[in-house]
Design an enzyme around this catalytic site. Structure first.
Site, PDB file in Angstrom:
ATOM      1  N   ASP A   1      49.400  34.978  43.242  1.00 44.60           N
ATOM      2  CA  ASP A   1      48.208  35.029  42.411  1.00 44.60           C
ATOM      3  C   ASP A   1      47.007  34.868  43.349  1.00 44.60           C
ATOM      4  OD1 ASP A   1      46.472  34.633  40.017  1.00 44.60           O
ATOM      5  OD2 ASP A   1      46.348  32.603  40.842  1.00 44.60           O
ATOM      6  N   ALA A   2      45.874  35.403  42.950  1.00 42.15           N
ATOM      7  CA  ALA A   2      44.691  35.335  43.823  1.00 42.15           C
ATOM      8  C   ALA A   2      43.819  34.116  43.559  1.00 42.15           C
ATOM      9  CB  ALA A   2      43.867  36.619  43.673  1.00 42.15           C
ATOM     10  N   TYR A   3      43.240  34.052  42.360  1.00 41.52           N
ATOM     11  CA  TYR A   3      42.208  33.057  42.071  1.00 41.52           C
ATOM     12  C   TYR A   3      42.802  31.703  41.706  1.00 41.52           C
ATOM     13  CZ  TYR A   3      39.291  37.166  42.236  1.00 41.52           C
ATOM     14  OH  TYR A   3      38.667  38.320  42.654  1.00 41.52           O
TER      15      TYR A   3
ATOM     16  N   ARG B   1      35.223  28.764  34.734  1.00 41.14           N
ATOM     17  CA  ARG B   1      36.614  29.157  34.957  1.00 41.14           C
ATOM     18  C   ARG B   1      37.412  29.184  33.651  1.00 41.14           C
ATOM     19  NH1 ARG B   1      40.430  32.132  37.398  1.00 41.14           N
ATOM     20  NH2 ARG B   1      42.356  30.972  37.843  1.00 41.14           N
TER      21      ARG B   1
ATOM     22  N   SER C   1      47.080  40.081  40.499  1.00 35.08           N
ATOM     23  CA  SER C   1      45.922  39.343  39.985  1.00 35.08           C
ATOM     24  C   SER C   1      45.273  40.016  38.786  1.00 35.08           C
ATOM     25  CB  SER C   1      44.887  39.208  41.106  1.00 35.08           C
ATOM     26  OG  SER C   1      43.691  38.617  40.638  1.00 35.08           O
ATOM     27  N   ASN C   2      44.610  39.179  37.980  1.00 35.01           N
ATOM     28  CA  ASN C   2      43.741  39.662  36.913  1.00 35.01           C
ATOM     29  C   ASN C   2      42.484  40.329  37.454  1.00 35.01           C
ATOM     30  OD1 ASN C   2      45.286  38.830  34.715  1.00 35.01           O
ATOM     31  ND2 ASN C   2      44.242  36.865  34.505  1.00 35.01           N
TER      32      ASN C   2
END
Length: 220
Positions: free
Chosen positions: A9-11, A40, A116-117
């Site tokens: 996942d990125a964030y 967030r 990722s989203n």
């Protein structure tokens, strides 16, 4: 070699989502942390609700909308900082251990990807800003299917794209809900619990819980 494929996942996992606000904390004032947390939380909420409604908007649009909401909820923060905060979001800091861990896994022969989203443009900017271009083999964005995590079709981007069975993928995320979705899909999951959060979704447990990505080099 530990695993043949590592997907991140990125964030919140590779990139610190609170770095944008932290850079401008002095200008924002004493409620900077509250602003960041609301930003967030709403960003994620919008992604879930829009997927349920079938009303996709890319993650950058949701990021902008969430920040606008956060400013309304935190009146002490000056909305004139909006553009500066959004610009900072394109260049988030990665967590300190990220470059070394990814390089070590890469040197071991593993394939590395981001799932990722984030929109393609956001992810390209983040990867380049963190100088991870040479270690990440592929970036999978939900933008290609217009649905956000935890829709199973998101995780299928990896298995279809790389022609792998789910069990062949080690998936790392700091978001427990993301780990639940990936576990249900069949990935081997690692929850990066950076802030010591209590467990939830106990019927979809992670395969491993680590305080940072460094544990991947030990746990295998």
């Amino acid at each position: 070699m530990r695993h043949s494929a590592y997907v991140f996942d990125a964030y919140g996992t590779l990139f610190d989502v609170h770095a944008a606000v932290r850079r401008h904390a002095e200008d924002i004032g004493p409620d900077s942390q509250a602003l960041s947390e609301i930003w967030r939380a709403k960003q994620l909420e919008y992604s879930w609700v829009r997927t349920l409604m079938g009303a996709y908007a890319d993650f950058w649009e949701l990021t902008e909308q969430a920040l606008d909401f956060a400013f309304h909820k935190v009146p002490s923060a000056d909305p004139a900082l909006r553009d500066r905060l959004l610009d900072s979001y394109w260049h988030l800091d990665c967590y300190p251990e990220v470059p070394a861990v990814l390089k070590a896994l890469k040197a071991d022969g593993a394939r590395l990807a981001i799932l990722s989203n984030g929109s393609p443009a956001m992810l390209e900017a983040a990867v380049h800003s963190a100088a991870l271009d040479n270690v990440i083999d592929e970036v999978f964005s939900v933008d290609s299917i217009k649905r956000f995590k935890t829709d199973p079709s998101v995780y299928d981007l990896v298995t279809t794209g790389w022609r792998l069975y789910p069990a062949a993928v080690s998936f790392q995320s700091s978001n427990r809900w993301d780990i639940a979705g990936a576990t249900k899909f069949g990935f081997r999951t690692v929850w990066i619990n950076r802030t010591g959060q209590p467990d939830e979704y106990r019927d979809m447990p992670p395969g491993l819980i680590l305080p940072s990505l460094e544990g991947l080099l030990i746990a295998g």
